[in-house]
Design a protein around this motif. Structure first.
Motif, PDB file in Angstrom:
ATOM      1  N   GLY A  32       7.793 -27.671  47.556  1.00 40.00           N
ATOM      2  CA  GLY A  32       9.137 -27.271  47.928  1.00 40.00           C
ATOM      3  C   GLY A  32       9.122 -25.956  48.695  1.00 40.00           C
ATOM      4  O   GLY A  32       8.083 -25.316  48.856  1.00 40.00           O
ATOM      5  N   TRP A  37      17.135 -24.124  49.349  1.00 48.44           N
ATOM      6  CA  TRP A  37      18.190 -23.574  48.489  1.00 48.44           C
ATOM      7  C   TRP A  37      18.957 -22.447  49.217  1.00 48.44           C
ATOM      8  O   TRP A  37      19.675 -21.688  48.591  1.00 48.44           O
ATOM      9  CB  TRP A  37      17.600 -23.059  47.188  1.00 48.44           C
ATOM     10  CG  TRP A  37      17.306 -24.120  46.174  1.00 48.44           C
ATOM     11  CD1 TRP A  37      18.075 -24.457  45.089  1.00 48.44           C
ATOM     12  CD2 TRP A  37      16.165 -24.988  46.117  1.00 48.44           C
ATOM     13  NE1 TRP A  37      17.485 -25.469  44.378  1.00 48.44           N
ATOM     14  CE2 TRP A  37      16.311 -25.821  44.982  1.00 48.44           C
ATOM     15  CE3 TRP A  37      15.027 -25.148  46.918  1.00 48.44           C
ATOM     16  CZ2 TRP A  37      15.371 -26.786  44.629  1.00 48.44           C
ATOM     17  CZ3 TRP A  37      14.103 -26.112  46.569  1.00 48.44           C
ATOM     18  CH2 TRP A  37      14.277 -26.917  45.440  1.00 48.44           C
ATOM     19  N   VAL A  54      16.247 -21.239  41.578  1.00 51.88           N
ATOM     20  CA  VAL A  54      15.542 -22.002  42.607  1.00 51.88           C
ATOM     21  C   VAL A  54      14.268 -22.623  42.045  1.00 51.88           C
ATOM     22  O   VAL A  54      14.009 -23.829  42.202  1.00 51.88           O
ATOM     23  CB  VAL A  54      15.216 -21.105  43.814  1.00 51.88           C
ATOM     24  CG1 VAL A  54      14.325 -21.843  44.812  1.00 51.88           C
ATOM     25  CG2 VAL A  54      16.497 -20.632  44.492  1.00 51.88           C
ATOM     26  N   GLU A  57      14.936 -25.372  39.349  1.00 49.26           N
ATOM     27  CA  GLU A  57      15.398 -26.626  39.942  1.00 49.26           C
ATOM     28  C   GLU A  57      14.293 -27.303  40.735  1.00 49.26           C
ATOM     29  O   GLU A  57      14.215 -28.543  40.769  1.00 49.26           O
ATOM     30  CB  GLU A  57      16.617 -26.363  40.810  1.00 49.26           C
ATOM     31  CG  GLU A  57      17.841 -25.970  40.004  1.00 49.26           C
ATOM     32  CD  GLU A  57      19.103 -25.825  40.825  1.00 49.26           C
ATOM     33  OE1 GLU A  57      20.190 -25.745  40.233  1.00 49.26           O
ATOM     34  OE2 GLU A  57      19.003 -25.787  42.082  1.00 49.26           O
ATOM     35  N   MET A  58      13.441 -26.526  41.370  1.00 46.41           N
ATOM     36  CA  MET A  58      12.323 -27.099  42.113  1.00 46.41           C
ATOM     37  C   MET A  58      11.418 -27.887  41.174  1.00 46.41           C
ATOM     38  O   MET A  58      11.045 -29.032  41.457  1.00 46.41           O
ATOM     39  CB  MET A  58      11.546 -25.975  42.803  1.00 46.41           C
ATOM     40  CG  MET A  58      10.561 -26.433  43.845  1.00 46.41           C
ATOM     41  SD  MET A  58       9.702 -25.035  44.634  1.00 46.41           S
ATOM     42  CE  MET A  58      11.032 -24.261  45.559  1.00 46.41           C
ATOM     43  N   ALA A  61      12.954 -31.079  39.951  1.00 45.74           N
ATOM     44  CA  ALA A  61      13.016 -32.140  40.950  1.00 45.74           C
ATOM     45  C   ALA A  61      11.702 -32.917  41.045  1.00 45.74           C
ATOM     46  O   ALA A  61      11.584 -33.844  41.858  1.00 45.74           O
ATOM     47  CB  ALA A  61      13.365 -31.559  42.315  1.00 45.74           C
ATOM     48  N   THR A  66       5.165 -24.637  45.464  1.00 47.16           N
ATOM     49  CA  THR A  66       6.167 -24.045  46.333  1.00 47.16           C
ATOM     50  C   THR A  66       5.505 -23.165  47.383  1.00 47.16           C
ATOM     51  O   THR A  66       4.379 -22.699  47.201  1.00 47.16           O
ATOM     52  CB  THR A  66       7.164 -23.183  45.517  1.00 47.16           C
ATOM     53  OG1 THR A  66       8.158 -22.638  46.399  1.00 47.16           O
ATOM     54  CG2 THR A  66       6.464 -22.029  44.814  1.00 47.16           C
ATOM     55  N   GLU A 295      25.632 -29.527  41.133  1.00 47.57           N
ATOM     56  CA  GLU A 295      24.196 -29.589  41.423  1.00 47.57           C
ATOM     57  C   GLU A 295      23.773 -28.635  42.535  1.00 47.57           C
ATOM     58  O   GLU A 295      22.720 -28.018  42.478  1.00 47.57           O
ATOM     59  CB  GLU A 295      23.804 -31.018  41.820  1.00 47.57           C
ATOM     60  CG  GLU A 295      23.751 -31.992  40.674  1.00 47.57           C
ATOM     61  CD  GLU A 295      23.273 -33.352  41.136  1.00 47.57           C
ATOM     62  OE1 GLU A 295      22.126 -33.703  40.810  1.00 47.57           O
ATOM     63  OE2 GLU A 295      24.033 -34.049  41.831  1.00 47.57           O
ATOM     64  N   VAL A 298      19.870 -28.685  45.182  1.00 48.02           N
ATOM     65  CA  VAL A 298      18.808 -29.507  44.603  1.00 48.02           C
ATOM     66  C   VAL A 298      19.093 -30.996  44.773  1.00 48.02           C
ATOM     67  O   VAL A 298      18.167 -31.816  44.794  1.00 48.02           O
ATOM     68  CB  VAL A 298      18.603 -29.162  43.104  1.00 48.02           C
ATOM     69  CG1 VAL A 298      19.764 -29.645  42.247  1.00 48.02           C
ATOM     70  CG2 VAL A 298      17.286 -29.735  42.595  1.00 48.02           C
ATOM     71  N   ARG A 299      20.345 -31.362  44.935  1.00 43.40           N
ATOM     72  CA  ARG A 299      20.696 -32.762  45.131  1.00 43.40           C
ATOM     73  C   ARG A 299      19.969 -33.347  46.337  1.00 43.40           C
ATOM     74  O   ARG A 299      19.421 -34.461  46.275  1.00 43.40           O
ATOM     75  CB  ARG A 299      22.208 -32.886  45.309  1.00 43.40           C
ATOM     76  CG  ARG A 299      22.723 -34.323  45.456  1.00 43.40           C
ATOM     77  CD  ARG A 299      24.237 -34.298  45.702  1.00 43.40           C
ATOM     78  NE  ARG A 299      24.783 -35.640  45.781  1.00 43.40           N
ATOM     79  CZ  ARG A 299      25.269 -36.316  44.747  1.00 43.40           C
ATOM     80  NH1 ARG A 299      25.255 -35.770  43.538  1.00 43.40           N
ATOM     81  NH2 ARG A 299      25.764 -37.534  44.905  1.00 43.40           N
ATOM     82  N   VAL A 301      17.207 -32.158  47.699  1.00 44.15           N
ATOM     83  CA  VAL A 301      15.764 -32.143  47.445  1.00 44.15           C
ATOM     84  C   VAL A 301      15.359 -33.369  46.642  1.00 44.15           C
ATOM     85  O   VAL A 301      14.378 -34.052  46.971  1.00 44.15           O
ATOM     86  CB  VAL A 301      15.363 -30.850  46.707  1.00 44.15           C
ATOM     87  CG1 VAL A 301      13.867 -30.871  46.381  1.00 44.15           C
ATOM     88  CG2 VAL A 301      15.711 -29.620  47.538  1.00 44.15           C
TER      89      VAL A 301
END
Length: 313
Positions: A32, A37, A54, A57-58, A61, A66, A295, A298-299, A301
């Motif tokens: 990611g 974000w 961030v 959520e990464m 997902a 990253t 959300e 992230v939605r 992603v």
């Protein structure tokens, strides 16, 4: 180019997306990037989310790695940086480092020094260089003369050597609003330097290069990839000058993978067929007006991870 709407975009609540997303990461080396974000180095870009949200959520997902994001987003203290990444169970694959390469009175090694130490400390493998203009933002760029171009490509090789001496790989990222934006610019780098490329599917398209054609033409020069999908109609408005780059991003120029006009599946297939073993970094540059309700970013992603799972299964 892929037409819109060919694939249903799975959502965060779809059964099994976390498990199968993790499997995809292991297979394709997917990472990611904080810019998905809205976290960006450009002053005034938009509301900047906190690292905790961030990175959490990464990981949620289904991503296990990253890029670092802009300087100051994550700690510059190397011990603290390693602690944060370990706590979030994320590896670091690399980082985006804008450097001014063409000015006679400026040494780009100075731009590189701090970020390189952070990337080494984080265990990264890739330094993603961009040929910065020296100005803030990505809405305009100067035209270089031949001497400035010669200095730029020579500096690319010099910085690649510095990075290699520290055990990492330097790649150049063609990027809208930098010196290397158009296909002619990319060709100057390919012919004048030995540095490898970061294939950013969005920036290349907006700059006038078909990323699939480039992947087919020089697969041996591509060592890192940023996967974006693009609304070609908005990209055309950037190319014509009707919109600035920033305005187009705010209008939604970058879309979840599989919903725009980039043949992402074709690009991934070509690279893998040619032995590509680098990272695919998911990036959908976005600009936030404030703290997202629900959300948030992230939605998109999650949707992109699921799209890649579908087209490579």
């Amino acid at each position: 180019m892929a037409g819109r709407g060919r694939h249903r975009i799975p959502q965060a609540g779809d059964a099994g997306h976390d498990r199968r997303g993790a499997e995809l990461v292991n297979t394709l080396k997917i990472a990611g990037a904080p810019i998905s974000w809205g976290v960006c180095e450009v002053p005034g870009w938009g509301y900047q989310l906190e690292p905790d949200r961030v990175l959490t959520e990464m990981r949620g997902a289904g991503l296990t790695a990253t890029e670092l994001g802009p300087e100051g987003f994550l700690p510059t203290n190397t011990d603290e940086l390693k602690r944060v990444l370990q706590e979030k169970d994320l590896a670091c694959v690399g980082g985006f480092v804008p450097v001014v390469l063409f000015k006679e009175d400026h040494d780009p090694a100075d731009d590189l020094a701090g970020p390189l130490e952070s990337l080494i400390a984080a265990g990264a493998g890739v330094v993603v260089l961009a040929a910065a203009t020296g100005a803030e933002g990505y809405d305009s760029r100067p035209v270089l003369d031949d001497a400035q171009w010669a200095r730029l490509v020579a500096n690319l090789d010099r910085l690649a050597g510095i990075v290699a001496e520290r055990g990492l790989l330097a790649v150049l990222h063609p990027h809208v609003g930098t010196i290397v934006e158009t296909r002619a610019d990319v060709d100057r780098v390919l012919h004048g330097s030995s540095i490898e490329l970061c294939l950013d599917t969005g920036h290349l398209l907006i700059g006038g290069t078909d990323p699939l054609e480039l992947a087919k033409a020089v697969p041996h020069r591509i060592a890192h990839t940023h996967l974006k999908d693009v609304d070609a109609a908005l990209a055309a408005k950037v190319q014509s000058g009707e919109l600035t780059y920033t305005e187009a991003v705010k209008a939604g120029m970058y879309t979840p993978l599989g919903t725009g006009d980039v043949d992402v599946a074709g690009i991934v297939s070509v690279l893998r067929d040619n032995g590509f073993d680098g990272w695919f970094v998911l990036e959908q540059d976005t600009i936030l007006d404030g703290e997202p309700a629900g959300e948030g970013p992230v939605r998109d992603v999650v949707a992109s991870v699921a799209y890649l799972r579908d087209v490579t299964s």
